[in-house]
Enzyme design. Structure first.
Site, PDB file in Angstrom:
ATOM      1  N   GLU A 169      52.857 -61.543  11.419  1.00 54.72           N
ATOM      2  CA  GLU A 169      52.310 -62.813  10.497  1.00 54.72           C
ATOM      3  C   GLU A 169      51.578 -61.915   9.062  1.00 54.72           C
ATOM      4  O   GLU A 169      51.609 -62.357   8.088  1.00 54.72           O
ATOM      5  CB  GLU A 169      51.182 -63.234  11.358  1.00 54.72           C
ATOM      6  CG  GLU A 169      50.351 -64.343  10.235  1.00 54.72           C
ATOM      7  CD  GLU A 169      49.236 -64.960  11.221  1.00 54.72           C
ATOM      8  OE1 GLU A 169      49.037 -64.815  12.556  1.00 54.72           O
ATOM      9  OE2 GLU A 169      48.573 -66.008  10.618  1.00 54.72           O
TER      10      GLU A 169
ATOM     11  N   GLU B  42      42.082 -66.304  18.403  1.00 56.97           N
ATOM     12  CA  GLU B  42      42.439 -67.625  18.233  1.00 56.97           C
ATOM     13  C   GLU B  42      43.931 -67.681  18.735  1.00 56.97           C
ATOM     14  O   GLU B  42      44.127 -68.679  19.321  1.00 56.97           O
ATOM     15  CB  GLU B  42      42.445 -67.754  16.660  1.00 56.97           C
ATOM     16  CG  GLU B  42      42.844 -69.222  16.145  1.00 56.97           C
ATOM     17  CD  GLU B  42      43.900 -69.142  15.100  1.00 56.97           C
ATOM     18  OE1 GLU B  42      45.104 -69.481  15.188  1.00 56.97           O
ATOM     19  OE2 GLU B  42      43.331 -68.600  13.922  1.00 56.97           O
ATOM     20  N   HIS B  43      44.827 -66.742  18.326  1.00 54.06           N
ATOM     21  CA  HIS B  43      46.078 -66.816  18.975  1.00 54.06           C
ATOM     22  C   HIS B  43      46.190 -67.010  20.624  1.00 54.06           C
ATOM     23  O   HIS B  43      47.160 -67.727  21.098  1.00 54.06           O
ATOM     24  CB  HIS B  43      47.211 -65.705  18.550  1.00 54.06           C
ATOM     25  CG  HIS B  43      47.573 -65.875  17.329  1.00 54.06           C
ATOM     26  ND1 HIS B  43      48.849 -65.702  16.962  1.00 54.06           N
ATOM     27  CD2 HIS B  43      47.063 -66.212  15.966  1.00 54.06           C
ATOM     28  CE1 HIS B  43      49.144 -65.678  15.702  1.00 54.06           C
ATOM     29  NE2 HIS B  43      47.921 -65.961  14.968  1.00 54.06           N
TER      30      HIS B  43
ATOM     31  N   HIS C 154      40.760 -63.523  14.930  1.00 57.36           N
ATOM     32  CA  HIS C 154      42.009 -64.339  14.542  1.00 57.36           C
ATOM     33  C   HIS C 154      43.121 -64.199  15.736  1.00 57.36           C
ATOM     34  O   HIS C 154      43.627 -64.752  16.094  1.00 57.36           O
ATOM     35  CB  HIS C 154      42.605 -63.737  13.167  1.00 57.36           C
ATOM     36  CG  HIS C 154      43.958 -64.364  12.909  1.00 57.36           C
ATOM     37  ND1 HIS C 154      45.244 -63.292  12.984  1.00 57.36           N
ATOM     38  CD2 HIS C 154      44.589 -65.182  12.768  1.00 57.36           C
ATOM     39  CE1 HIS C 154      46.307 -64.019  12.992  1.00 57.36           C
ATOM     40  NE2 HIS C 154      45.741 -65.119  12.685  1.00 57.36           N
TER      41      HIS C 154
END
Lengths: 441, 451
Positions: free
Chosen positions: B150, B73-74, B70
């Site tokens: 997040e 992905e950022h 993840h």
């Protein structure tokens, strides 16, 4: 399987790409029924389905005093039985024709949406008519749905987003009905009886406050009588709507203690109404300041450069009787103060300086190019056609809208920024354990 | 419960729609370097959804680096060798497009929605960031803080977040599905550029990617553009034919998670059983489990749990069941019961167990089964309206070990499920020794809402 979406990135830079040519090419036809009900129709026969969006202006602002939550509860009860069908029989009948109905109460409206198969259109819409026009409001259903709402309201008491939103509206609207929680309080929900529910049903679903859009597999000729069948038996009109609200935001900062690691922040001040002549430049300004996240100044400064939040957004929030300009974000308790300071600086900077030519150019390219994306499915077109009617924008708006965005100049933004942005009135609700921030009250 | 592929298979059931016009076009191709392309034509609006799906997700992370899929992905929105930090999304926006990305246990996907005549632009940039990202240390560290925020927002700020993480961790004894997709905070805090880049170099390549384009395009156009922009990227050696993760041993002990949190105002009980996933060429069991979940808890009014516990005994304010068979390895089926005021979690759990047991004995109501099938078939038709949803269905299936044929067959398999199949599926999955029961409680009150 949880998915984690990256909120996006980025801010102003030079690009040399050509202007985006696409334009929404859709033909909207206003259809008025023999009984005088008008709907905006977009015909598309490529899929055998029909989408209907109905919106009754009024909403939870019509809750009688002390009966907050009545319209929300009434709306939740529409699918809980009609005539000789109880909640179970109604739900089973709906499933048998695979119809999809949605019922929602909002501050200014009750919205009802339907997706139905052409094959079962008549049966499906007859069910929808009965739900809207002849709901039973059976006592056991009232108690059951009320208990569900009460349970959710209890959970809201420790939900920082809910606490922050409600506190902000309370601060903004004081003794106006907009200050009240739309879903009611534990006390007001307990006080609701069947009689009140029946009354707000008569008040909230009325023909002269109805906007309808219809998209999909139907012709103009078929739609007229169908509108009368669906809505014809509703009352013609309802009680007075609220007075204009005075926005009472004057730079206050309210801190609400909740033991959570990340503070939730809602901020804002008075905004503009949808019919304000400056709405479009204000909308473009917001896109650059904090709207949507794409390359906005707030996202760049608070998220990208400093990693202080996962997402920060601002938006114009025009209601029927007040205009607000609101923003929100969440930051760890230890750094939320720094993030608040940056927002204040950016607000002041925009108020004084406005935007650059390049920023304006980028925002226009995005807004005009992305407009057709709102018309790529029946469901989204139905939503757009409804929004245009609610805002009273006229049939030709779809074709004019991008030209209006294109016409905005740096000078327009500067003028609107000076009018709209009031750094000293920016008001705050912070829920959490923020470090180094002191409430002003 | 719906599969959005256009070839609608009606197995011996009367109903429904005449075939929708112009929606029978799904094509695929494979480039020499192994990139798979799928094109879903929908010419109603001059818009496309462009998606690149990688066959890598959180369950493929090295131990101790939870959430790095993840995090990476950022970082794909940061600089590449030729684009500066943030320029990717800036260019998409300047062309009137929206873009974003998402990560699951089994896949990582990136997408744009944009005018159809801008497809080449976004495809070119997707090809670039498949192999050329170069985020730089400063951007990596700032983004690490963003991801920690997040996590606070998604998990820590509500009591349901930690509760769900503990339930999943208890469900999987050995498989990495027990680790949250976003990662544990103490491991997120240790990310650095090399950790992310090493994961990137190992997994991002054309032979580990699926391009899915839906909208106002033809397969010829898409294949030509894919060949032009992705074609020159060499295949990566060492990408396995099938990903192999640590598998579950036989599960032999019923587990319980009791999570207390002073923020809880509405306690509830949940039950999760390990359950088989949809397997290529072998989806019948998963189809039966899907229908089982719909029957038991798919509706707040007509489902078995709602009828018995909400409308009948009024033990519960809300109930539900959930199963998603999509995933490379074993998935799970979950039930929850939110007790009414004055009902304890213990009573709610007992009532739930009674319902599940009785269902296995008595089997489904044939009329309810028929209504669910009507809705399954209707979902095929409704699903045609969203090009984005159709692209997602295909991409998520192809990155979860399934083929296009499996996707096409799914709806028909759901429609073919019999009452006996459902009972067999229930017997298969209702094994206490492969389950986790969760109680979400407030600190001071373990008796449900007593006040």
């Amino acid at each position: 399987m949880k998915m984690f979406a990256s909120a996006l990135v980025i801010a102003g830079g030079l690009l040399s790409v050509s202007a985006v040519p696409v334009r929404a090419e859709i033909e909207i036809v206003p259809v008025t029924s023999p009984g005088g009900i008008t709907a905006w129709l977009y015909e598309d026969h490529s899929i055998p389905i029909l989408s209907i969006e109905a919106n009754f202006r009024g909403g939870t602002a019509l809750d009688p005093e002390g009966m907050e939550g009545a319209v929300t509860l009434m709306t939740g009860l529409l699918e809980e039985g009609t005539g000789d069908m109880d909640a179970t029989a109604f739900a089973q009948a709906t499933e048998s024709v695979a119809a999809r109905f949605g019922y929602d109460a909002h501050l200014d409206s009750v919205s009802i949406s339907a997706e139905v198969l052409t094959e079962f259109r008549d049966e499906s819409l007859d069910l929808l008519r009965r739900a809207m026009v002849e709901p039973s409001f059976d006592e056991s259903a009232v108690d059951r749905v009320r208990a569900q709402i009460v349970s959710m309201r209890r959970s809201d008491q420790t939900d920082p987003d809910s606490i922050a939103r409600e506190a902000f509206y309370e601060m903004a609207f004081d003794d106006h009905v907009y200050a009240r929680p739309t879903e009611g309080t534990l006390e007001s929900l307990a006080a609701l009886d069947v009689e009140t529910i029946r009354q707000v049903h008569k008040d909230a679903l009325v023909k002269d406050r109805l906007k309808v859009s219809v998209v999909g597999d139907i012709t103009e000729e078929e739609l007229g009588p169908l509108l009368d069948d669906l809505f014809g038996d509703l009352p013609q009109s309802g009680p007075e709507r609220p007075e204009m609200a005075e926005v009472k935001l004057d730079g206050e900062m309210r801190v609400i203690d909740l033991n959570i690691p990340q503070s939730v922040v809602v901020f804002g001040h008075e905004g503009v109404f949808r019919d304000d002549p400056d709405f479009i430049p204000a909308f473009v300004l917001d896109q650059i300041l904090g709207g949507g996240g794409f390359g906005s100044r707030l996202t760049e400064e608070v998220r990208e450069k400093r990693g202080l939040t996962y997402g920060i957004y601002s938006y114009l929030a025009p209601s029927d009787f007040a205009g607000l300009y609101i923003g929100s974000f969440s930051s760890a308790n230890g750094v939320v103060g720094e993030a608040v300071d940056i927002v204040k600086q950016e607000w002041a900077k925009m108020a004084e300086e406005g935007v650059t030519e390049q920023e304006l150019e980028d925002a226009k390219r995005y807004l005009t190019g992305a407009y057709p994306l709102r018309f790529d499915s029946n469901a989204s077109i139905a939503g757009q056609l409804l929004g245009l009617q609610i805002a009273d924008l006229g049939l030709d708006y779809v074709n004019q809208r991008n030209a209006m965005v294109e016409a905005v100049t740096v000078e327009d933004i500067k003028r609107v920024a000076a009018r709209l942005l009031q750094p000293e009135e920016l008001s705050w609700v912070i829920v959490g354990r923020p470090e180094g921030l002191n409430a002003t009250n | 419960m719906r599969a959005a592929i256009a070839t609608v298979v009606f197995l011996g059931v009367p109903l429904i729609a005449p075939a929708a016009e112009g929606f029978d076009d799904i094509h695929s191709f494979t480039l020499d370097n192994g990139l798979t392309g799928v094109v879903i034509e929908d010419h109603r609006a001059p818009v496309v959804t462009n998606m690149v799906w990688y066959r890598v997700g959180a369950a493929d992370e090295p131990p101790g680096q939870s959430g790095v899929a993840h995090f990476l992905e950022h970082l794909l929105f940061k600089a590449t060798d030729t684009l500066e930090d943030g320029e990717f999304s800036r260019i998409v926006a300047a062309n009137g497009g929206d873009d974003n990305a998402f990560t699951s246990q089994d896949y990582t996907a990136y997408f744009q929605r944009i005018a159809a005549d801008r497809l080449e632009l976004v495809m070119e940039m997707e090809a670039d960031r498949m192999v050329n990202i170069n985020p730089g240390d400063e951007a990596v560290l700032a983004e690490r803080d963003v991801v920690r925020e997040e996590r606070r927002q998604r998990v820590e700020n509500s009591p349901g977040g930690p509760f769900n993480e503990h339930r999943l961790a208890a469900l999987y004894l050995n498989h990495p599905y027990g680790t949250p997709v976003i990662g544990w905070d103490h491991e997120i805090a240790q990310y650095d550029e090399e950790m992310a880049m090493s994961f990137y170099r190992e997994h991002y390549a054309p032979n580990n990617a699926i391009l899915v384009v839906a909208g106002d395009v033809t397969v010829e156009e898409v294949e030509a553009l894919a060949e032009k922009h992705f074609g020159p990227i060499p295949a990566l050696e060492g990408i396995p034919e099938r990903r192999v993760r640590p598998q579950e041993p036989p599960q032999r002990a019923e587990r319980r998670v009791e999570y207390r949190d002073p923020r809880v105002r509405q306690p509830y009980v949940s039950r999760t059983y390990l359950a088989p996933n949809r397997k290529p060429g072998d989806q019948e069991t998963a189809a039966a489990i899907s229908v089982l979940a719909e029957l038991l808890g798919g509706s707040g009014i007509t489902s078995v749990m709602a009828q018995e516990l909400q409308i009948g005994s009024e033990v519960a304010l809300a109930t539900g069941a959930y199963y998603n068979g999509l995933g490379l390895d074993d998935q799970s089926i979950s039930f929850y019961v939110v007790p009414s005021e004055g009902v304890s979690l213990e009573e709610a759990e007992a009532a739930m167990d009674e319902v599940l047991e009785r269902f296995v004995e008595e089997g489904p109501d044939p009329e309810q089964l028929e209504r669910i099938k009507t809705q399954i078939r209707a979902a095929e038709i409704y699903g045609l309206d969203s090009q984005q949803a159709r692209a997602r269905k295909v991409g998520s299936a192809l990155t979860s070990g399934l083929t296009l044929q499996d996707v096409e067959e799914w709806s028909g398999l759901l429609a073919a499920v019999t009452a006996d199949d459902v009972v067999e599926a229930a017997k298969l999955v209702f094994r206490p020794e492969a389950s986790v029961t969760g109680w979400l409680m407030s600190e001071e009150n373990t008796e449900g809402l007593g006040q």
